[in-house]
Motif scaffolding. Sequence first.
Motif, PDB file in Angstrom:
ATOM      1  N   ALA A   1       0.716  -1.179  -0.063  1.00 31.96           N
ATOM      2  CA  ALA A   1      -0.011   0.009  -0.124  1.00 31.96           C
ATOM      3  C   ALA A   1       0.895   1.294   0.057  1.00 31.96           C
ATOM      4  CB  ALA A   1      -1.011   0.033   1.330  1.00 31.96           C
ATOM      5  N   LEU A   2       1.941   1.212   0.582  1.00 27.13           N
ATOM      6  CA  LEU A   2       2.826   2.478   0.836  1.00 27.13           C
ATOM      7  C   LEU A   2       3.938   2.568  -0.143  1.00 27.13           C
ATOM      8  CD1 LEU A   2       3.183   2.848   4.665  1.00 27.13           C
ATOM      9  CD2 LEU A   2       1.987   4.113   3.119  1.00 27.13           C
ATOM     10  N   LEU A   3       4.729   1.475  -0.511  1.00 27.35           N
ATOM     11  CA  LEU A   3       5.794   1.470  -1.336  1.00 27.35           C
ATOM     12  C   LEU A   3       5.336   1.209  -2.881  1.00 27.35           C
ATOM     13  CD1 LEU A   3       8.307  -0.613   0.838  1.00 27.35           C
ATOM     14  CD2 LEU A   3       8.044   1.842   0.553  1.00 27.35           C
ATOM     15  N   PRO A   4       6.455   1.809  -3.699  1.00 32.98           N
ATOM     16  CA  PRO A   4       5.953   1.486  -5.164  1.00 32.98           C
ATOM     17  C   PRO A   4       6.089   0.164  -5.520  1.00 32.98           C
ATOM     18  CG  PRO A   4       8.235   2.470  -4.875  1.00 32.98           C
ATOM     19  CD  PRO A   4       7.531   2.461  -3.484  1.00 32.98           C
ATOM     20  N   LEU A   5       5.192  -0.830  -5.119  1.00 33.32           N
ATOM     21  CA  LEU A   5       4.966  -2.232  -5.375  1.00 33.32           C
ATOM     22  C   LEU A   5       3.631  -2.466  -5.863  1.00 33.32           C
ATOM     23  CD1 LEU A   5       7.217  -3.562  -2.552  1.00 33.32           C
ATOM     24  CD2 LEU A   5       8.008  -3.293  -4.915  1.00 33.32           C
ATOM     25  N   PRO A   6       3.325  -3.521  -6.756  1.00 31.90           N
ATOM     26  CA  PRO A   6       2.012  -3.674  -6.932  1.00 31.90           C
ATOM     27  C   PRO A   6       0.991  -3.883  -5.739  1.00 31.90           C
ATOM     28  CG  PRO A   6       3.260  -4.680  -8.578  1.00 31.90           C
ATOM     29  CD  PRO A   6       4.378  -4.254  -7.343  1.00 31.90           C
ATOM     30  N   PHE A   7       0.280  -2.951  -5.434  1.00 31.22           N
ATOM     31  CA  PHE A   7      -0.685  -3.137  -4.407  1.00 31.22           C
ATOM     32  C   PHE A   7      -1.818  -4.364  -4.446  1.00 31.22           C
ATOM     33  CE2 PHE A   7      -4.727  -1.472  -2.060  1.00 31.22           C
ATOM     34  CZ  PHE A   7      -4.319  -1.981  -1.064  1.00 31.22           C
ATOM     35  N   SER A   8      -2.118  -4.587  -6.050  1.00 27.05           N
ATOM     36  CA  SER A   8      -3.032  -5.658  -6.235  1.00 27.05           C
ATOM     37  C   SER A   8      -2.523  -7.040  -6.161  1.00 27.05           C
ATOM     38  CB  SER A   8      -3.624  -5.393  -7.620  1.00 27.05           C
ATOM     39  OG  SER A   8      -2.535  -5.610  -8.604  1.00 27.05           O
ATOM     40  N   MET A   9      -1.195  -7.013  -6.209  1.00 33.43           N
ATOM     41  CA  MET A   9      -0.524  -8.446  -6.090  1.00 33.43           C
ATOM     42  C   MET A   9      -0.589  -8.648  -4.452  1.00 33.43           C
ATOM     43  SD  MET A   9       3.020  -8.550  -8.427  1.00 33.43           S
ATOM     44  CE  MET A   9       2.876  -8.653 -10.079  1.00 33.43           C
ATOM     45  N   ALA A  10      -0.309  -7.812  -3.824  1.00 31.95           N
ATOM     46  CA  ALA A  10      -0.508  -8.028  -2.238  1.00 31.95           C
ATOM     47  C   ALA A  10      -1.778  -8.171  -1.823  1.00 31.95           C
ATOM     48  CB  ALA A  10       0.282  -6.893  -1.483  1.00 31.95           C
ATOM     49  N   SER A  11      -2.795  -7.730  -2.466  1.00 32.30           N
ATOM     50  CA  SER A  11      -4.074  -7.927  -2.147  1.00 32.30           C
ATOM     51  C   SER A  11      -4.522  -9.191  -2.755  1.00 32.30           C
ATOM     52  CB  SER A  11      -5.135  -6.908  -2.710  1.00 32.30           C
ATOM     53  OG  SER A  11      -4.774  -5.657  -2.216  1.00 32.30           O
ATOM     54  N   LEU A  12      -4.022  -9.684  -3.751  1.00 34.80           N
ATOM     55  CA  LEU A  12      -4.405 -11.024  -4.353  1.00 34.80           C
ATOM     56  C   LEU A  12      -3.905 -11.971  -3.492  1.00 34.80           C
ATOM     57  CD1 LEU A  12      -5.527 -12.509  -6.973  1.00 34.80           C
ATOM     58  CD2 LEU A  12      -3.142 -12.454  -7.853  1.00 34.80           C
ATOM     59  N   VAL A  13      -2.727 -12.002  -3.227  1.00 32.94           N
ATOM     60  CA  VAL A  13      -2.291 -13.055  -2.134  1.00 32.94           C
ATOM     61  C   VAL A  13      -2.957 -13.064  -1.097  1.00 32.94           C
ATOM     62  CG1 VAL A  13      -0.113 -13.655  -1.118  1.00 32.94           C
ATOM     63  CG2 VAL A  13       0.150 -12.887  -3.348  1.00 32.94           C
ATOM     64  N   ALA A  14      -3.372 -11.972  -0.577  1.00 32.56           N
ATOM     65  CA  ALA A  14      -3.981 -11.812   0.897  1.00 32.56           C
ATOM     66  C   ALA A  14      -5.090 -12.441   0.700  1.00 32.56           C
ATOM     67  CB  ALA A  14      -4.261 -10.312   1.244  1.00 32.56           C
ATOM     68  N   GLY A  15      -6.053 -12.509  -0.223  1.00 38.28           N
ATOM     69  CA  GLY A  15      -7.418 -13.072  -0.598  1.00 38.28           C
ATOM     70  C   GLY A  15      -7.143 -14.628  -0.637  1.00 38.28           C
ATOM     71  N   MET A  16      -5.942 -15.049  -1.392  1.00 41.27           N
ATOM     72  CA  MET A  16      -5.705 -16.487  -1.539  1.00 41.27           C
ATOM     73  C   MET A  16      -5.571 -16.981  -0.170  1.00 41.27           C
ATOM     74  SD  MET A  16      -3.220 -16.780  -5.064  1.00 41.27           S
ATOM     75  CE  MET A  16      -4.203 -16.596  -6.606  1.00 41.27           C
ATOM     76  N   LEU A  17      -4.629 -16.193   0.711  1.00 41.49           N
ATOM     77  CA  LEU A  17      -4.304 -16.956   2.150  1.00 41.49           C
ATOM     78  C   LEU A  17      -5.720 -16.681   3.057  1.00 41.49           C
ATOM     79  CD1 LEU A  17      -0.778 -15.319   2.114  1.00 41.49           C
ATOM     80  CD2 LEU A  17      -1.722 -17.737   1.449  1.00 41.49           C
ATOM     81  N   LYS A  18      -6.684 -16.234   2.510  1.00 41.79           N
ATOM     82  CA  LYS A  18      -7.899 -16.037   3.342  1.00 41.79           C
ATOM     83  C   LYS A  18      -7.570 -15.048   4.425  1.00 41.79           C
ATOM     84  CE  LYS A  18     -10.403 -20.241   2.364  1.00 41.79           C
ATOM     85  NZ  LYS A  18     -10.747 -21.446   3.037  1.00 41.79           N
ATOM     86  N   TYR A  19      -6.500 -13.966   4.113  1.00 40.61           N
ATOM     87  CA  TYR A  19      -6.278 -13.205   5.299  1.00 40.61           C
ATOM     88  C   TYR A  19      -7.688 -12.267   5.805  1.00 40.61           C
ATOM     89  CZ  TYR A  19      -3.881  -9.100   7.882  1.00 40.61           C
ATOM     90  OH  TYR A  19      -3.436  -8.272   8.566  1.00 40.61           O
ATOM     91  N   PRO A  20      -7.869 -11.916   7.238  1.00 41.93           N
ATOM     92  CA  PRO A  20      -9.175 -11.361   7.360  1.00 41.93           C
ATOM     93  C   PRO A  20      -9.461 -10.189   6.641  1.00 41.93           C
ATOM     94  CG  PRO A  20      -7.970 -12.106   9.528  1.00 41.93           C
ATOM     95  CD  PRO A  20      -7.173 -12.393   8.023  1.00 41.93           C
ATOM     96  N   PHE A  21     -10.771 -10.021   6.064  1.00 38.21           N
ATOM     97  CA  PHE A  21     -11.065  -8.965   5.196  1.00 38.21           C
ATOM     98  C   PHE A  21     -11.226  -7.624   6.031  1.00 38.21           C
ATOM     99  CE2 PHE A  21     -14.551  -6.445   2.967  1.00 38.21           C
ATOM    100  CZ  PHE A  21     -13.594  -5.834   1.856  1.00 38.21           C
ATOM    101  N   LYS A  22     -11.737  -7.758   7.265  1.00 39.89           N
ATOM    102  CA  LYS A  22     -11.768  -6.550   8.115  1.00 39.89           C
ATOM    103  C   LYS A  22     -10.298  -5.946   8.338  1.00 39.89           C
ATOM    104  CE  LYS A  22     -11.870  -9.029  12.629  1.00 39.89           C
ATOM    105  NZ  LYS A  22     -12.588  -9.454  13.559  1.00 39.89           N
ATOM    106  N   ASN A  23      -9.369  -7.061   8.491  1.00 36.11           N
ATOM    107  CA  ASN A  23      -7.904  -6.199   8.539  1.00 36.11           C
ATOM    108  C   ASN A  23      -7.341  -5.714   7.371  1.00 36.11           C
ATOM    109  OD1 ASN A  23      -8.073  -7.344  11.097  1.00 36.11           O
ATOM    110  ND2 ASN A  23      -6.820  -9.113  10.797  1.00 36.11           N
ATOM    111  N   TRP A  24      -7.697  -6.374   6.117  1.00 37.47           N
ATOM    112  CA  TRP A  24      -7.405  -5.605   4.952  1.00 37.47           C
ATOM    113  C   TRP A  24      -7.907  -4.408   4.836  1.00 37.47           C
ATOM    114  CZ3 TRP A  24      -9.604  -3.411   0.814  1.00 37.47           C
ATOM    115  CH2 TRP A  24      -8.646  -3.132  -0.225  1.00 37.47           C
ATOM    116  N   ILE A  25      -9.321  -4.126   5.145  1.00 37.38           N
ATOM    117  CA  ILE A  25      -9.934  -2.711   4.834  1.00 37.38           C
ATOM    118  C   ILE A  25      -9.205  -1.774   5.610  1.00 37.38           C
ATOM    119  CG2 ILE A  25     -11.860  -1.561   5.710  1.00 37.38           C
ATOM    120  CD1 ILE A  25     -13.405  -3.945   4.967  1.00 37.38           C
ATOM    121  N   LEU A  26      -8.649  -2.026   6.980  1.00 34.43           N
ATOM    122  CA  LEU A  26      -7.857  -1.090   7.726  1.00 34.43           C
ATOM    123  C   LEU A  26      -6.704  -0.831   7.233  1.00 34.43           C
ATOM    124  CD1 LEU A  26      -9.032  -2.252  11.443  1.00 34.43           C
ATOM    125  CD2 LEU A  26      -9.789  -0.315   9.821  1.00 34.43           C
ATOM    126  N   ILE A  27      -5.803  -1.808   6.941  1.00 34.18           N
ATOM    127  CA  ILE A  27      -4.469  -1.700   6.404  1.00 34.18           C
ATOM    128  C   ILE A  27      -4.436  -1.009   4.925  1.00 34.18           C
ATOM    129  CG2 ILE A  27      -2.246  -2.890   5.878  1.00 34.18           C
ATOM    130  CD1 ILE A  27      -2.992  -4.948   7.905  1.00 34.18           C
TER     131      ILE A  27
END
Length: 206
Positions: free
Chosen positions: A161-187
């Motif tokens: 989210a902060l650095l010049p790296l693909p945010f969507s890739m991090a989010s895609l991986v988070a979804g695959m890992l079933k990372y808590p959505f409410k935590n994703w919303i905040l971060i």
Amino acid sequence: MEQVLDKKKKKFEPKRAHRYYKITGFYEFVIDSIKKSMPPVIAIVIILLLVHFFVMEIPVALKYAVENLPDYGVLAFFYASETILGLVPPELFIAWAGETSSPVLNLFLLALFSYLGGMTSYFIGRRALKIPSVHQYLEVKMAKQLLMARKWGGILIGVGALLPLPFSMASLVAGMLKYPFKNWILIGLLRFLRFALYGAAIFSIV
């Protein structure tokens, strides 16, 4: 009694924290994640440089976009880019926003669409788990990385989210890992901070 309270109020010790992160593999995980996401970013930067020097200068292209494309068209393209791997650097769109008649509004909309694009990628990742081959690949061939990502996934999202790296890739991986959505919303809200900081810097030179 005071000694008991002192023990409970343990101070943060940098050396101990560094040792813990090193032993648990946190540093290795972050560095490896960054390395894996850098090649496509570098490739896009090289392509843009080639376009800049051999086809059309980037400032000229931005001016052309401002004069010939409607704002909603640029924003729609940006949302698609931020959803599909996010390979087009957001800085180009931030520079475009600085050339429009409503730079602050368009900057906010860019941040919003980037956030929504990451959210879309998150749910694409969740849906991808339903594909047997993807599920097997994650659970079997990437068991170690999966364990680390589940433990440090919030850091990975924050870095994206902060650095010049693909945010969507991090989010895609988070979804695959079933990372808590409410935590994703905040971060994921850190994305707005990044656009505000980059906008302030780019608007001053555009």
